[in-house]
Write an enzyme that holds these catalytic residues in place. Structure first.
Site, PDB file in Angstrom:
ATOM      1  N   PHE A   1       5.329 -17.539  10.606  1.00  0.00           N
ATOM      2  CA  PHE A   1       4.540 -15.992  10.225  1.00  0.00           C
ATOM      3  C   PHE A   1       5.811 -15.048   9.573  1.00  0.00           C
ATOM      4  O   PHE A   1       7.084 -14.826  10.729  1.00  0.00           O
ATOM      5  CB  PHE A   1       4.418 -16.240  11.102  1.00  0.00           C
ATOM      6  CG  PHE A   1       3.498 -14.734  10.753  1.00  0.00           C
ATOM      7  CD1 PHE A   1       1.884 -15.295  10.151  1.00  0.00           C
ATOM      8  CD2 PHE A   1       3.599 -13.422  11.697  1.00  0.00           C
ATOM      9  CE1 PHE A   1       1.013 -13.617   9.814  1.00  0.00           C
ATOM     10  CE2 PHE A   1       2.627 -12.292  10.611  1.00  0.00           C
ATOM     11  CZ  PHE A   1       1.294 -12.465   9.979  1.00  0.00           C
ATOM     12  N   VAL A   2       5.863 -14.398   8.721  1.00  0.00           N
ATOM     13  CA  VAL A   2       6.699 -13.266   8.549  1.00  0.00           C
ATOM     14  C   VAL A   2       5.286 -12.199   8.406  1.00  0.00           C
ATOM     15  O   VAL A   2       4.251 -11.926   7.654  1.00  0.00           O
ATOM     16  CB  VAL A   2       7.387 -13.498   6.688  1.00  0.00           C
ATOM     17  CG1 VAL A   2       8.387 -14.871   7.026  1.00  0.00           C
ATOM     18  CG2 VAL A   2       6.254 -14.617   5.900  1.00  0.00           C
TER      19      VAL A   2
ATOM     20  N   ASP B   1       0.274 -20.285   1.226  1.00  0.00           N
ATOM     21  CA  ASP B   1       0.445 -20.452   2.667  1.00  0.00           C
ATOM     22  C   ASP B   1       0.056 -21.600   2.458  1.00  0.00           C
ATOM     23  O   ASP B   1       0.857 -22.954   2.254  1.00  0.00           O
ATOM     24  CB  ASP B   1      -0.014 -19.453   3.316  1.00  0.00           C
ATOM     25  CG  ASP B   1       0.005 -20.127   4.696  1.00  0.00           C
ATOM     26  OD1 ASP B   1       1.634 -21.137   5.567  1.00  0.00           O
ATOM     27  OD2 ASP B   1      -0.593 -20.120   6.066  1.00  0.00           O
TER      28      ASP B   1
ATOM     29  N   LYS C   1       5.399 -20.656   1.094  1.00  0.00           N
ATOM     30  CA  LYS C   1       5.947 -21.453   2.384  1.00  0.00           C
ATOM     31  C   LYS C   1       4.975 -23.328   1.706  1.00  0.00           C
ATOM     32  O   LYS C   1       3.990 -23.992   2.386  1.00  0.00           O
ATOM     33  CB  LYS C   1       4.621 -20.668   3.142  1.00  0.00           C
ATOM     34  CG  LYS C   1       5.966 -20.403   3.960  1.00  0.00           C
ATOM     35  CD  LYS C   1       4.630 -19.890   5.390  1.00  0.00           C
ATOM     36  CE  LYS C   1       4.215 -18.662   6.233  1.00  0.00           C
ATOM     37  NZ  LYS C   1       3.665 -18.362   7.221  1.00  0.00           N
TER      38      LYS C   1
ATOM     39  N   GLY D   1      -2.776  -7.948   0.337  1.00  0.00           N
ATOM     40  CA  GLY D   1      -1.091  -8.314   0.258  1.00  0.00           C
ATOM     41  C   GLY D   1      -0.006  -7.811  -0.372  1.00  0.00           C
ATOM     42  O   GLY D   1       1.170  -7.574  -0.403  1.00  0.00           O
TER      43      GLY D   1
HETATM   44  P1  IMP Z   1      -3.645 -19.182   2.032  1.00  0.00           P
HETATM   45  O1  IMP Z   1      -4.860 -19.179   1.383  1.00  0.00           O
HETATM   46  O2  IMP Z   1      -3.822 -19.965   3.647  1.00  0.00           O
HETATM   47  O3  IMP Z   1      -2.173 -19.387   0.839  1.00  0.00           O
HETATM   48  O4  IMP Z   1      -2.974 -17.860   2.110  1.00  0.00           O
HETATM   49  C1  IMP Z   1      -2.316 -16.915   2.360  1.00  0.00           C
HETATM   50  C2  IMP Z   1      -2.791 -15.684   2.507  1.00  0.00           C
HETATM   51  O5  IMP Z   1      -2.816 -15.231   3.597  1.00  0.00           O
HETATM   52  C3  IMP Z   1      -1.594 -14.778   1.726  1.00  0.00           C
HETATM   53  O6  IMP Z   1      -2.132 -13.884   0.186  1.00  0.00           O
HETATM   54  C4  IMP Z   1      -1.382 -13.350   3.179  1.00  0.00           C
HETATM   55  O7  IMP Z   1      -2.636 -12.485   3.048  1.00  0.00           O
HETATM   56  C5  IMP Z   1      -2.064 -14.207   4.532  1.00  0.00           C
HETATM   57  N1  IMP Z   1      -0.382 -14.918   4.655  1.00  0.00           N
HETATM   58  C6  IMP Z   1      -0.107 -16.392   4.409  1.00  0.00           C
HETATM   59  N2  IMP Z   1       0.762 -16.326   5.535  1.00  0.00           N
HETATM   60  C7  IMP Z   1       1.574 -15.580   6.117  1.00  0.00           C
HETATM   61  C8  IMP Z   1       2.212 -14.441   6.881  1.00  0.00           C
HETATM   62  O8  IMP Z   1       3.227 -15.166   7.109  1.00  0.00           O
HETATM   63  N3  IMP Z   1       2.374 -13.302   7.174  1.00  0.00           N
HETATM   64  C9  IMP Z   1       1.445 -12.848   6.744  1.00  0.00           C
HETATM   65  N4  IMP Z   1       0.522 -13.211   6.177  1.00  0.00           N
HETATM   66  C10 IMP Z   1       0.469 -13.963   5.474  1.00  0.00           C
HETATM   67 MG    MG Z   2      -3.043 -12.006   0.904  1.00  0.00          MG
END
Ligand code: IMP
Ligand code: MG
Length: 180
Positions: A156-157, A107, A135, A49
């Site tokens: 979600f974005v 996230d 977020k 990402g």
């Molecule tokens: P976390 O481990 O829950 O903090 O998620 C982090 C990873 O989830 C990010 O590096 C993104 O690749 C993916 N992610 C989290 N939220 C979104 C979103 O709203 N859109 C797309 N990918 C997301």
């Molecule tokens: Mg990512």
């Protein structure tokens, strides 16, 4: 800004324009230029990402800087799978370096929290985290974030490197999932 788009089975509405995004990324680069003046930080960009955010930010840096990439993944569709997989690990010596981790979005915080011990174990001389999006309402695993471009609600974005099941990363602006 353009209109609603459909990706796979979902509709998305325009959320942040590419101009707004570029301005914020430039501002962040300026801050880093000041904070790391005379240093040579090593950026660790977390794939997939973060590739567009990292490339844009890197272009606006005026200090000496290095970058390397690792690949972690935890998302399936529009929800975090809760499992973080290291698909490409760290291959660069970070001992004694000034490290800045680049993430597209924090996230739940699980991905970054899983990766941090690997970094601390190698004793960098400093460690900061820079994220394109945060977020805060989705936090499950708290993490100290040093630089943020945008703080957004728990929706979600898509776009600017972020995908929905593989698609949408190439969109220059950011879209938000349209509620039914
Ligand atoms: P976390 O481990 O829950 O903090 O998620 C982090 C990873 O989830 C990010 O590096 C993104 O690749 C993916 N992610 C989290 N939220 C979104 C979103 O709203 N859109 C797309 N990918 C997301
Ligand atoms: Mg990512």
């Amino acid at each position: 800004m353009s209109d609603t788009i459909t990706v796979h089975d979902k509709c998305f509405i325009p959320y942040l324009s590419s101009n707004e995004i570029v301005e914020k990324v430039k501002e962040l680069a300026e801050k880093i230029n000041v904070d790391y003046e005379g240093k040579r930080p090593l950026f660790i960009s977390i794939l997939n990402g973060s590739f567009i955010f990292s490339a844009d930010l890197f272009k606006y840096l005026k200090i000496e800087a290095e970058i390397c990439f690792i690949k972690l993944a935890s998302y399936k569709g529009t929800k975090s799978s809760g499992q973080v997989i290291t698909a490409i690990g760290l291959d660069t010596d970070i001992h004694g370096r000034d490290i800045i981790i680049l993430e597209d979005i924090i996230d739940t915080g699980k991905t970054i929290n899983q990766f941090l011990p690997q970094v601390y174990n190698q004793q960098p001389s400093s460690l900061k985290i820079a994220v394109f999006l945060h977020k805060p309402d989705a936090t499950v695993f708290p993490v100290k974030i040093d630089y943020t471009c945008f703080t957004i609600p728990d929706k979600f974005v898509l776009g600017y490197g972020l995908d929905y099941n593989g698609l949408g990363r190439n969109l220059p602006q950011l879209y938000q999932l349209k509620e039914d």
